[in-house]
Each structure stands twice: as structure tokens, then as C-alpha cells.
Design an enzyme around this catalytic site. Structure first.
Site, PDB file in Angstrom:
ATOM      1  N   ARG A  25     -12.557 -48.689  17.774  1.00  0.00           N
ATOM      2  CA  ARG A  25     -13.414 -49.811  17.390  1.00  0.00           C
ATOM      3  C   ARG A  25     -12.915 -51.120  17.970  1.00  0.00           C
ATOM      4  NH1 ARG A  25     -18.551 -51.157  16.141  1.00  0.00           N
ATOM      5  NH2 ARG A  25     -18.583 -53.140  15.034  1.00  0.00           N
ATOM      6  N   GLU A  26     -11.618 -51.309  18.007  1.00  0.00           N
ATOM      7  CA  GLU A  26     -11.065 -52.585  18.443  1.00  0.00           C
ATOM      8  C   GLU A  26     -11.207 -52.793  19.944  1.00  0.00           C
ATOM      9  OE1 GLU A  26      -9.943 -55.121  16.852  1.00  0.00           O
ATOM     10  OE2 GLU A  26      -9.782 -54.360  14.812  1.00  0.00           O
ATOM     11  N   SER A  27     -10.926 -51.778  20.750  1.00  0.00           N
ATOM     12  CA  SER A  27     -10.840 -52.009  22.194  1.00  0.00           C
ATOM     13  C   SER A  27     -11.484 -50.937  23.046  1.00  0.00           C
ATOM     14  CB  SER A  27      -9.371 -52.119  22.616  1.00  0.00           C
ATOM     15  OG  SER A  27      -8.738 -50.843  22.516  1.00  0.00           O
TER      16      SER A  27
ATOM     17  N   TYR B 128     -17.826 -53.310  10.678  1.00  0.00           N
ATOM     18  CA  TYR B 128     -16.535 -52.771  11.123  1.00  0.00           C
ATOM     19  C   TYR B 128     -16.098 -51.623  10.222  1.00  0.00           C
ATOM     20  CZ  TYR B 128     -11.548 -52.908  12.423  1.00  0.00           C
ATOM     21  OH  TYR B 128     -10.276 -52.592  12.842  1.00  0.00           O
TER      22      TYR B 128
END
Length: 684
Positions: free
Chosen positions: A539-541, A643
Site C-alpha cells: 500500500r505504501e510504495s 488505507y
């Protein structure tokens, strides 16, 4: 809860010899609302393997090593022998990155005397990514050395505002048509930020020609004010027409002290449209902290300002959302008013969230039934219809609603499947390999350069070549490129292409087990579920190791420098945060820290990774426990809400991918979050 500020990043020049970092995380990161997920593990079909992308000869393998050595010399050594470096360049003839080696050497020894080499280089590489930075640096040198004729000869537009302005200054002609001159200069001037000093001379000529009108000054002043660039706004205020000067004060208050503009006497009615605009802006800012002061201002001031329907609707919507976020008793009334004025999907979402939070199940069903069909058909509302029928003891209707949602690849599909004790459908589908298209791709010089740059870990340059190669490619070609990128373990670009193509069925490639990240051993060391760590990283990168966000978060797990310093109890170099193993180690240690703060509740720790654990504790119920799915639906920040949903779904997929027996959503459906007092005390 208030909207977080977004910092603007200043455009900066690239530095010779250093890996050029591009904060292009959005290109590889899934859309904030992307929750279309596959719900089952599968075994990859051996017949679906891509062709072997590149088979290098022994000489090419040697050249790969020579290139790395050549670059290291340029980045670390001083006083290099020119003849020796030229010989090393010659040894790279035929290697895909020969032009990059030449670029680094050319920039290292750049001078006006380099014109012959520069001309040859640009002629050989024009219109390719490798030439752009070289041309830019060359023009900067020519500008500094006052080489005007050469500057005009080599100039290309849109390399930077400074270079564009200098070119306009050199080519300005007194007899040039004003309309043409204005078309060139106005877009450079009418921006929310200050332009380089090189633009000042051409801006002065533009102003002297009568093209910097009072309306344009006011327009740019408003842009700067909205962006929070108060220094530029103050400068522009000097040029605002005397009769409009009071608008400068209004905009300054709107940005710094919007409460002042709740007083009707602040608006004299001279420029009614402008006053209405600044009032709307101020009230939308104030509504997040003082919604009832805005309500009073609407009663006292709105009629006097003759707000448009759009302006009034916007203020009412913001007030309604603010009250809903704060769980105020008046929220329901204002949400209904806002939706009646304008059927906005975000208002409907908070209407439903408010109703389910108050356990008004019959009202939830009626509200969804009365909503615009395009809004009510959203999977989330079908799920909440099921939950409402469930609470109203209508099991057949609940089962019917849940069954519709459970058939879908979605966070809500996973929730619904757990509600009816149904295994999520196995909808994994791999795209077909087209060996002809793949063969054509790997023969493309730009693709070869992208691959070699990726191997050399020059990721920013690799992405530029990759995008350049695919800029006009068909969807079929881009799909084959995604398959190749995955096989190279260039996961972020594979994921980006799948997302752009809207192809969400290939669970193996969209959610790869990235063995090159050291996630599994580090997760085991710090007693973190590796599936959760994979989900956070995804999810982050999307596994872009050099990702840098607009607020400075870095690397695979988007660790903030301040967080790294806290975890390590000492400063951590920015470059260290871009090292995959170091970044993952810090990110996983931070997950362990968060788990300790929230009593080992993965749901709360996930929200905390995005929004901070203290803020998450504030979002817990004050008195009575609340069901986990209702709590998630009521998270005040849209970013954090999406998120959490995404990470939970991703974690479920990764648990299946890693061969774990997952009851994640079964546990989620029975989980209740306790009042904040107990957990907040334990977290101290």
C-alpha cells in the site's frame, strides 16, 4: 478532525553523479480508492511464464560491470585521467547504457569548450530521456557564461521556467505582436509561486506593455493566498488597484484568521462576487474547527453576499461533514440538508456512517433506497443493507444482500463472505503471454536501457526510459510490458501498469511476494505477521524502493526521517532510508512499537501507521464499544479510512499467498473496539 496540510516540493536541479530521485510514488502507488482485489491464492500456470527477457553475452556482462565501475569513478574520484576515461567509454561501445556513461562524463567536465561534444551527443540522443538533463545543464552553463547565440540555438521549451524566461528575454522583439507575447509570458506569470529571478526582466517588459492588468494581479494574488504563499501574496498586494485593496485584507484573514470574516461588516459590498468568493473560502476553512460559527455567519451574511448556489452548497457540505466527523448531534440534520441541496456521494457516505454508528438500521435502509441510483449501487451500501437487515432480524434479506457483495473482489466482498461463512470466490486470471509482442519490446532500445538501468539500480532514470518507451504503446503492448516488468522483479512498474490498464485479476503479479525486500525474516525477528508487513509495503510504495512522498516519507515502507530517528534513537541518513533492508527493518520495528501502543490490535496499528497512534486513540468510542466494521466506516480521515480497508484486504491476500490459514475477516466481524479510556491509559 482536520484535513492535513500538503507541503509543496520545490523543483530542484539534478546533481552530477548521484542517483536522481523522483518522488513519483503516485505513478506506482494504487489509487487512494482502489480496493478491487482478488480473494484467493493460486498457483502460477507454468505455461504462462514470459519469455526470457535478455540473454547477455560474456562481453555484455563484462560491459555491465565496466559501466558500474565507470559511474563509481565519476561519483567518488577527483582528478580523473581524461584519456583513460575516454578509453573506458570506448570499451562500452554497443552496451545499452553507453549514452549514459557519456552523459555522466560530459557533465563532469562541462564547459563552453565542450560544444562539439555536446552537439554530437544531443544529435545522437535527441528526443530521448538521456538528453533532457544534459541539454538543461548545457543551457544553464550557456546562460551563466552569457553565450546568447549558442543558448538560442540549443534552447528547447519547458525544461525549466528559468530557461524559458531567459530565452524569451533573448528573443524579445519590440515589434512582436502583443497577443503572441502575452501568450508566451502570461502562463509563466500567473502561478501560485514565485518564479526565478531570471523571469523578472521579461515580466517587467510584459507589465510595461500593459498586459499585467489589475484583474490578473488579483487572480494571482488569490492563487497565492489559497496556496498559503503569503509572502508572494503580500508582494502582489502592492499592485492591486486601490479600490480593491480591502480584498487583500479579506484574503489575508481568510487564510490566517477566518473567524474574523464571520462578521457581516467586513464585507462592504463593493465587489460582491469577489467578497462572496473569499467568504466561501474562509467559511470552508473555519467549518472544520468552528462549524457553528459558520452556521451563524450563513444566517447573518449569506444573503448580503448573494452567494451562488454552488458556493452555498459547498459551505453547507463542509459544515455537515465537520459535524459528522465530530459525531455532533446536529450532524444528521445538516447531512440531510446537504444531500437535498446537492446529491454528493461523500455526503451520502457520511449519512450512512452516521446512521450505522447510531444503530439506526431501518433509517439506513431507507436512506440507501432513497439515494441516487448511481450512488446507492456502491458495494459498501449493499453491504450495509445486509448488516441492517441482520440487525433487524431479517436473515434471509441479509443473506441476499451479503451474497451479492460476496461475489465481488473487494474489501466489502471479504466482509460479506465472512458474514455468510462463504469462501471468497477464486477469480484469479492471468493475462496471456504474447511472445511476439514481448520479443518486440525487448528489442526496443529504450526498453533495453530501462532494463539495464534497473539492474544498475538507477531507478529514476530507468522509470524515465520505461515511460518513454511506452508513451504511445497500445494496451496490449503495455500488458506485455507489465508481465516483463514483473518477471524482472520490477514490481512497482508492473503494478502501475496493471492499475492503469484496469486489470485487477492477476493476484500473483499485483500482490507479489517480493523476496528481495527481506520482509519475511525481519517480520519474524520482530514478531510481526509477514503478510501484514507485505500489505503495508504494497500500500505504501508498491515496492518502489526509492519512493519519496511529498511530505518526505521514504523507501519501501515510507518511513519518515523523524520516525527513523525515534526508532534508532539517533539521526538516520536519508540515503539509508532508501536502502531496502534498512527501510523495511525500520518500518517493521515501527509496526512493533505501534502494536505495543494499541494492545496488539492490528486494526488500530494499521490506522496508526497512517495517522499516528495518538490520533487513532482519539477516534475510539467514548463510552460504549463499537463493532470494528462500523468503526472503520467512521474513521474521520478519508485517506486513513481507505488505507485501513486496503491494508486489511491486502493482508488477507498475502496470508493466502504465504500459505497461512486466514480468519482475518471472521475475526473482524466479531471484533468490538473498546472505549478509549482503557486503551489510552495502557498506551501511556
Amino acid at each position: 478532525m482536520r484535513k492535513p496540510k500538503i507541503n509543496k516540493c520545490l523543483y530542484s536541479l539534478f546533481i552530477i553523479g548521484m542517483a536522481m530521485l523522483a518522488p513519483a510514488i503516485l505513478a506506482a502507488k494504487p489509487n487512494a480508492n482502489e480496493l478491487v482485489l482478488v480473494a484467493a491464492p493460486v498457483t502460477k500456470d507454468p505455461s504462462m511464464a514470459s519469455i526470457v527477457p535478455f540473454t547477455l553475452t560474456e562481453r555484455e556482462l563484462q560491459q555491465r560491470e565496466l559501466f558500474a565501475e565507470f559511474v563509481e569513478l565519476i561519483e567518488t574520484q577527483r582528478g580523473l585521467d581524461a584519456e583513460d576515461m575516454v578509453q573506458k567509454l570506448a570499451a562500452l561501445d554497443g552496451y545499452p547504457l553507453r549514452s549514459y556513461a557519456e552523459k555522466y562524463w560530459l557533465l563532469l567536465s562541462l564547459s563552453v569548450e565542450s560544444e562539439a561534444q555536446m552537439e554530437a551527443f544531443l544529435a545522437a540522443n535527441d528526443n530521448s530521456p538521456v538528453a533532457r538533463n544534459v541539454r538543461k545543464r548545457w543551457l544553464q552553463l550557456l546562460q551563466d557564461e552569457n553565450q546568447d547565440e549558442l543558448y538560442v540555438e540549443y534552447y528547447q521549451p519547458q525544461l525549466s521556467a528559468e530557461l524559458d524566461c531567459h530565452y524569451l528575454q533573448l528573443t524579445y522583439n519590440e515589434e512582436q505582436e502583443l497577443r503572441e507575447f502575452d501568450q508566451l509570458v502570461a502562463p509563466l506569470w500567473l502561478v501560485e509561486y514565485s518564479q526565478p529571478k531570471a523571469c523578472d526582466p521579461i515580466f517587467k517588459r510584459w507589465k510595461a506593455s500593459g498586459l499585467q492588468t489589475s484583474d490578473r494581479v488579483l487572480a494571482r494574488f488569490k492563487l497565492a493566498s489559497r496556496a498559503g504563499n503569503l509572502r508572494l501574496a503580500q508582494f502582489l498586494g502592492r499592485s492591486i488597484a486601490p479600490e480593491q485593496k480591502y480584498l487583500q485584507s479579506l484574503w489575508r484573514d481568510a487564510r490566517r484568521r477566518p473567524l474574523r470574516l464571520t462578521a457581516a461588516n467586513k464585507f462592504p459590498g463593493k465587489y460582491v462576487a469577489e467578497e462572496a468568493e473569499v467568504f466561501t473560502y474562509a467559511m470552508n476553512r473555519l467549518a472544520w474547527s468552528e462549524p457553528h460559527r459558520v452556521i451563524s455567519a450563513l444566517d447573518n451574511t449569506a444573503d448580503r453576499l448573494s452567494l451562488s448556489d454552488d458556493q452555498l452548497n459547498k459551505i453547507v457540505q463542509t459544515v455537515a461533514l465537520s459535524l459528522a466527523v465530530d459525531q455532533h448531534p446536529d450532524a444528521e440534520t445538516w447531512l440531510q440538508k446537504a444531500y437535498q441541496q446537492q446529491a454528493d456521494p461523500e455526503i451520502l457516505r457520511w449519512q450512512v456512517a452516521t446512521a450505522i454508528r447510531q444503530q439506526q438500521w431501518q433509517q439506513t435502509i431507507a436512506m440507501i433506497a432513497a439515494a441516487e441510483p448511481s450512488h446507492a449501487n456502491d458495494l459498501s451500501y449493499q453491504y450495509w443493507q445486509g448488516r441492517s437487515w441482520q440487525q433487524l432480524e431479517a436473515p434471509e434479506k441479509a443473506h441476499d444482500s451479503f451474497s451479492i457483495v460476496a461475489a465481488q473482489r473487494h474489501y466489502y466482498g471479504f466482509l460479506a463472505s465472512a458474514q455468510i461463512q462463504q469462501v471468497p470466490r477464486l477469480n484469479h486470471r492471468e493475462p496471456r503471454i504474447d511472445s511476439v509482442l514481448q520479443q518486440a519490446l525487448i528489442q526496443d532500445p529504450a526498453i533495453r536501457r530501462a532494463h539495464e538501468l534497473f539492474v544498475q539500480q538507477r531507478f529514476a532514470e530507468a522509470r524515465r526510459e520505461w515511460r518513454f518507451a511506452l508513451r504511445e504503446a497500445s494496451d496490449d503492448v503495455r500488458m506485455q510490458a507489465a508481465l516483463l516488468a514483473h518477471d524482472w522483479q520490477w514490481y512497482d512498474q508492473a503494478i502501475a501498469l496493471f492499475t492503469q490498464l484496469g486489470y485487477f485479476d492477476d493476484v500473483l503479479r499485483r500482490f507479489p511476494i517480493a523476496s528481495n525486500t527481506a520482509i519475511q525474516p525481519l517480520a519474524q525477528e520482530y514478531q510481526i505477521d509477514p503478510a501484514w508487513a507485505f500489505a503495508i509495503t504494497r500500500r505504501e510504495s508498491s515496492f518502489m524502493s526509492d519512493a519519496v512522498s511529498g511530505v518526505g516519507a521514504r523507501g519501501l515502507m515510507q518511513v519518515m526521517p523523524a520516525t527513523a530517528r525515534f526508532i534508532q534513537q539517533q539521526p538516520v541518513r536519508y540515503s539509508t532510508l532508501l536502502e531496502p533492508q534498512a527501510n523495511v527493518a525500520l518500518g517493521i520495528q515501527y509496526l512493533r512499537y505501534l502494536m505495543e501502543k494499541v494492545d496488539d490490535n492490528t486494526l488500530l496499528a494499521t490506522a496508526s501507521y497512517n495517522a499516528g497512534w495518538r490520533r487513532v486513540l482519539e477516534w475510539l468510542p467514548e463510552q460504549e464499544a463499537v463493532d470494528a466494521d462500523i468503526w472503520i466506516e467512521s474513521i474521520p480521515y478519508r485517506e486513513t479510512r481507505n488505507y485501513v480497508k486496503a491494508v486489511l484486504a491486502y493482508k488477507y491476500i498475502y496470508q493466502l499467498q504465504l500459505g497461512q490459514q486466514s480468519d482475518l475477516f471472521e475475526q473482524l466481524q466479531i471484533m468490538q473496539l473498546q472505549p478509549r479510556t482503557t486503551l489510552a491509559t495502557e498506551a501511556q
